[in-house]
Design a protein around this motif. Structure first.
Motif, mmCIF file in Angstrom:
data_model
loop_
_atom_site.group_PDB
_atom_site.id
_atom_site.type_symbol
_atom_site.label_atom_id
_atom_site.label_comp_id
_atom_site.label_asym_id
_atom_site.label_seq_id
_atom_site.Cartn_x
_atom_site.Cartn_y
_atom_site.Cartn_z
ATOM 1 N N TRP A 41 4.478 -13.779 -2.440
ATOM 2 C CA TRP A 41 2.575 -13.203 -1.582
ATOM 3 C C TRP A 41 3.358 -12.249 -0.526
ATOM 4 N N PHE A 42 2.293 -11.061 -0.367
ATOM 5 C CA PHE A 42 2.596 -10.730 0.723
ATOM 6 C C PHE A 42 1.588 -9.893 1.163
ATOM 7 N N VAL A 43 1.003 -9.644 2.696
ATOM 8 C CA VAL A 43 -0.066 -9.021 2.676
ATOM 9 C C VAL A 43 0.337 -8.325 4.174
ATOM 10 N N GLY A 44 -0.466 -7.023 4.133
ATOM 11 C CA GLY A 44 0.282 -6.192 5.708
ATOM 12 C C GLY A 44 -0.950 -4.628 5.518
ATOM 13 N N GLY A 45 0.098 -3.428 5.974
ATOM 14 C CA GLY A 45 -1.230 -2.490 5.842
ATOM 15 C C GLY A 45 0.368 -1.224 5.926
ATOM 16 N N GLY A 46 -0.546 -0.327 5.603
ATOM 17 C CA GLY A 46 0.304 0.373 5.995
ATOM 18 C C GLY A 46 -0.631 1.930 6.384
ATOM 19 N N LEU A 47 0.339 3.375 6.256
ATOM 20 C CA LEU A 47 0.284 4.511 6.224
ATOM 21 C C LEU A 47 0.572 5.352 4.562
ATOM 22 N N VAL A 48 -0.030 7.136 4.597
ATOM 23 C CA VAL A 48 0.540 6.992 3.733
ATOM 24 C C VAL A 48 -0.077 9.033 4.631
ATOM 25 N N ILE A 68 -4.187 5.724 5.578
ATOM 26 C CA ILE A 68 -4.630 4.074 5.819
ATOM 27 C C ILE A 68 -4.929 2.850 5.036
ATOM 28 N N PHE A 69 -3.935 2.168 4.666
ATOM 29 C CA PHE A 69 -3.891 1.235 3.476
ATOM 30 C C PHE A 69 -3.816 -0.372 4.485
ATOM 31 N N PRO A 70 -4.682 -1.375 3.725
ATOM 32 C CA PRO A 70 -3.897 -2.415 3.585
ATOM 33 C C PRO A 70 -3.483 -2.731 1.460
ATOM 34 N N THR A 71 -2.815 -3.492 2.001
ATOM 35 C CA THR A 71 -1.980 -3.924 0.795
ATOM 36 C C THR A 71 -1.255 -5.302 0.910
ATOM 37 N N ILE A 93 -1.784 -3.478 -4.760
ATOM 38 C CA ILE A 93 -3.045 -3.247 -4.220
ATOM 39 C C ILE A 93 -3.172 -2.928 -3.023
ATOM 40 N N ARG A 94 -3.388 -1.247 -3.136
ATOM 41 C CA ARG A 94 -3.655 -0.438 -1.676
ATOM 42 C C ARG A 94 -4.994 0.722 -1.597
ATOM 43 N N PRO A 95 -5.571 -0.250 -1.740
ATOM 44 C CA PRO A 95 -7.334 0.530 -1.061
ATOM 45 C C PRO A 95 -6.405 1.482 -0.153
ATOM 46 N N THR A 96 -6.840 2.573 -0.336
ATOM 47 C CA THR A 96 -6.402 3.803 0.782
ATOM 48 C C THR A 96 -7.701 4.274 1.137
ATOM 49 N N PHE A 97 -7.909 4.676 2.700
ATOM 50 C CA PHE A 97 -8.812 5.284 3.687
ATOM 51 C C PHE A 97 -8.613 6.038 4.288
ATOM 52 N N HIS A 98 -8.897 7.960 3.738
ATOM 53 C CA HIS A 98 -8.801 8.875 4.544
ATOM 54 C C HIS A 98 -8.628 9.214 5.547
ATOM 55 N N SER A 143 -12.759 10.276 -0.501
ATOM 56 C CA SER A 143 -12.204 9.239 0.480
ATOM 57 C C SER A 143 -11.256 8.282 0.472
ATOM 58 N N THR A 144 -11.481 7.719 -0.059
ATOM 59 C CA THR A 144 -11.465 6.303 0.092
ATOM 60 C C THR A 144 -10.629 6.256 -2.124
ATOM 61 N N TYR A 145 -9.743 4.996 -2.438
ATOM 62 C CA TYR A 145 -8.897 5.521 -3.734
ATOM 63 C C TYR A 145 -7.922 4.041 -3.173
ATOM 64 N N VAL A 146 -8.197 3.822 -5.044
ATOM 65 C CA VAL A 146 -7.311 2.563 -4.756
ATOM 66 C C VAL A 146 -5.814 2.772 -5.745
ATOM 67 N N ASN A 147 -4.756 2.518 -4.802
ATOM 68 C CA ASN A 147 -3.215 2.656 -5.414
ATOM 69 C C ASN A 147 -3.226 0.983 -6.266
ATOM 70 N N ALA A 148 -2.573 1.365 -6.998
ATOM 71 C CA ALA A 148 -2.171 -0.839 -7.596
ATOM 72 C C ALA A 148 -1.183 0.233 -8.251
ATOM 73 N N GLY A 149 0.205 -0.144 -7.920
ATOM 74 C CA GLY A 149 1.811 -0.221 -8.448
ATOM 75 C C GLY A 149 2.310 -1.161 -8.675
ATOM 76 N N LEU A 150 3.513 -0.866 -9.648
ATOM 77 C CA LEU A 150 4.640 -2.291 -10.093
ATOM 78 C C LEU A 150 5.449 -1.338 -9.638
ATOM 79 N N THR A 151 6.683 -1.825 -9.006
ATOM 80 C CA THR A 151 7.982 -1.847 -8.269
ATOM 81 C C THR A 151 9.276 -2.773 -9.489
ATOM 82 N N ALA A 152 9.852 -1.939 -9.403
ATOM 83 C CA ALA A 152 11.598 -2.725 -9.293
ATOM 84 C C ALA A 152 12.575 -2.146 -8.625
ATOM 85 N N ARG A 153 13.197 -2.813 -8.271
ATOM 86 C CA ARG A 153 13.871 -2.015 -7.300
ATOM 87 C C ARG A 153 15.929 -2.975 -7.275
ATOM 88 N N TYR A 154 17.187 -2.632 -6.937
ATOM 89 C CA TYR A 154 17.859 -3.239 -6.886
ATOM 90 C C TYR A 154 18.085 -3.790 -5.672
#
Length: 165
Positions: free
Chosen positions: A91-98, A116-119, A137-142, A152-163
């Motif tokens: 499991w992971f936690v963190g944060g970032g920018l979009v 900005i968003f926590p993840t 999940i990335r709840p984003t705050f403008h 000004s806020t929204y939730v971004n949930a995602g599924l990722t598949a990577r090689y």
């Protein structure tokens, strides 16, 4: 001297609990955010437990006669922790920018936004194949909004598949 050697051994032992078995991965992220519903996802580990993920996302709209396209670049730091004794499952936690840009012929749908968003999420690497899958999940705050259309806020949930490489 014994205390220094013991402390170094303990630090290396604890750090190896969080070690990942890959360094780089590249794939696709399917998201639910305002800016992206499909994107290119790249992840690299900068420490044994710390990773940076970058996503280039795209989303097209056609609502009420308005057509526009969003393009986004998101970057996040993620710190990983093992889940119990399940190998390759973390499991992971963190944060970032979009940073996003909406392209439209209509002024109320056009412009640059920054958020900005926590993840947080989970990640599993297949044992016998070079693939890793994650859900986040990335709840984003403008910080900066291009227009009044979206919240000004929204939730971004995602599924990722990577090689993995």
């Amino acid at each position: 001297m014994k205390k220094i050697i013991y402390a170094a051994f303990l630090l290396l032992s604890v750090n190896s609990l969080f070690a990942q078995d890959y360094t780089h991965s590249l794939g696709i992220r399917l998201g639910s955010g305002y800016y992206d519903n499909v994107g290119i996802a790249y992840k690299t580990f900068v420490t044994d437990a710390g990773a940076i993920e970058a996503d280039l996302g795209f989303r097209g709209y056609n609502k009420h006669g308005y057509k526009w396209t969003n393009v986004s670049l998101a970057g996040a730091y993620q710190h990983h922790f093992p889940i119990g004794k399940i190998e390759n499952f973390n499991w992971f936690v963190g944060g970032g920018l979009v940073l996003a840009n909406s392209f439209s012929d209509y002024d109320e749908r056009d412009g640059v936004s920054l958020g900005i968003f926590p993840t947080g999420g989970v990640e599993y690497r297949l044992k016998n194949a070079p693939f890793v899958f994650s859900a986040d999940i990335r709840p984003t705050f403008h910080i900066v909004e291009a227009n009044d259309y979206h919240n000004s806020t929204y939730v971004n949930a995602g599924l990722t598949a990577r090689y993995v490489f």
